[in-house]
Scaffold this motif. Structure first.
Motif, short mmCIF file in Angstrom:
data_model
loop_
_atom_site.label_atom_id
_atom_site.label_comp_id
_atom_site.label_asym_id
_atom_site.label_seq_id
_atom_site.Cartn_x
_atom_site.Cartn_y
_atom_site.Cartn_z
N GLY A 168 -2.25 2.69 -2.59
CA GLY A 168 -2.85 2.13 -3.80
C GLY A 168 -2.30 0.74 -4.10
O GLY A 168 -3.05 -0.18 -4.42
N PHE A 169 -0.98 0.60 -3.99
CA PHE A 169 -0.35 -0.70 -4.22
C PHE A 169 -0.79 -1.72 -3.17
O PHE A 169 -1.10 -2.86 -3.49
CB PHE A 169 1.18 -0.57 -4.21
N MET A 170 -0.81 -1.30 -1.93
CA MET A 170 -1.15 -2.23 -0.84
C MET A 170 -2.62 -2.66 -0.88
O MET A 170 -2.97 -3.71 -0.38
CB MET A 170 -0.84 -1.60 0.51
N SER A 171 -3.48 -1.85 -1.51
CA SER A 171 -4.91 -2.20 -1.55
C SER A 171 -5.28 -3.02 -2.78
O SER A 171 -6.45 -3.35 -2.96
CB SER A 171 -5.76 -0.92 -1.49
N VAL A 172 -4.31 -3.37 -3.61
CA VAL A 172 -4.59 -4.19 -4.79
C VAL A 172 -5.08 -5.56 -4.32
O VAL A 172 -4.42 -6.24 -3.53
CB VAL A 172 -3.33 -4.34 -5.67
N LYS A 173 -6.26 -5.95 -4.81
CA LYS A 173 -6.83 -7.25 -4.43
C LYS A 173 -6.17 -8.35 -5.24
O LYS A 173 -6.02 -8.24 -6.44
CB LYS A 173 -8.34 -7.24 -4.63
N LEU A 174 -5.78 -9.40 -4.54
CA LEU A 174 -5.14 -10.54 -5.20
C LEU A 174 -6.14 -11.67 -5.45
O LEU A 174 -6.31 -12.12 -6.57
CB LEU A 174 -3.97 -11.04 -4.34
N ILE A 175 -6.78 -12.13 -4.39
CA ILE A 175 -7.77 -13.20 -4.49
C ILE A 175 -8.91 -12.85 -3.53
O ILE A 175 -8.69 -12.77 -2.31
CB ILE A 175 -7.17 -14.56 -4.08
N ASN A 235 -5.75 -8.75 -0.08
CA ASN A 235 -4.99 -7.74 -0.82
C ASN A 235 -3.50 -7.87 -0.51
O ASN A 235 -3.08 -8.68 0.30
CB ASN A 235 -5.52 -6.33 -0.54
N VAL A 236 -2.71 -7.03 -1.15
CA VAL A 236 -1.25 -7.07 -0.98
C VAL A 236 -0.87 -6.79 0.47
O VAL A 236 0.01 -7.47 1.03
CB VAL A 236 -0.57 -6.07 -1.95
N ALA A 237 -1.52 -5.85 1.12
CA ALA A 237 -1.20 -5.51 2.51
C ALA A 237 -1.40 -6.70 3.43
O ALA A 237 -0.55 -6.99 4.29
CB ALA A 237 -2.05 -4.34 2.98
N LEU A 238 -2.52 -7.41 3.27
CA LEU A 238 -2.78 -8.58 4.11
C LEU A 238 -1.74 -9.67 3.85
O LEU A 238 -1.21 -10.27 4.80
CB LEU A 238 -4.19 -9.12 3.85
N LEU A 239 -1.43 -9.89 2.60
CA LEU A 239 -0.43 -10.91 2.27
C LEU A 239 0.94 -10.57 2.87
O LEU A 239 1.58 -11.41 3.49
CB LEU A 239 -0.33 -11.08 0.75
N LEU A 240 1.37 -9.32 2.69
CA LEU A 240 2.67 -8.91 3.25
C LEU A 240 2.66 -8.95 4.78
O LEU A 240 3.66 -9.30 5.40
CB LEU A 240 3.07 -7.53 2.74
#
Length: 132
Positions: free
Chosen positions: A54-61, A65-70
């Protein structure tokens, strides 16, 4: 009977020197903490991907999402560590290693200059001489 040291003895002498021990200590004091930090950072990414979906799928822009950014930050951190190590080695490791190598090769050059190898006609040829 000669009293000159063999290359093996010379390398062992360098290995036992305080200068070489300091060089190894500096290198270990850099490599081990950085390796542990990177491994923990990577393990955090893997654990979050596995257990915090759930946290990793949070869309940023947009679709980022968080997973892609990390995941992209894993690459960035790898390059930063490589750059930082290169800088560290150039400033802290290489000068000492160069000095040790110069001392070692200067000693070898002095030994070879002191005892020049006299070649006689009945001495066997080496592989490089035979190839000429």
């Amino acid at each position: 009977m000669t009293t000159e040291t063999t290359p093996t003895e010379k390398y062992l002498e360098v290995q036992r020197s305080d200068e070489f021990a300091g060089l190894r200590r500096k290198l270990r004091n850099f490599i081990f903490p950085v390796t542990v930090a990177f491994f923990l950072w990577y393990a955090l990414y893997v654990l979050l991907s596995a257990y915090a979906r759930g946290f990793m799928s949070v869309k940023l822009i947009g679709n980022i999402n968080v997973a892609l950014l990390l995941g992209l930050l894993q690459f960035v951190s790898t390059f930063v560590i490589a750059w930082y190590y290169s800088r560290f080695a150039a400033r802290q490791i290489d000068p000492t290693a160069d000095k040790i190598r110069e001392d070692l090769t200067a000693g070898a050059a002095a030994r070879s200059a002191a005892t020049p190898a006299a070649r006689t006609d009945d001495a066997p040829e080496t592989d490089t001489e035979a190839a000429k």
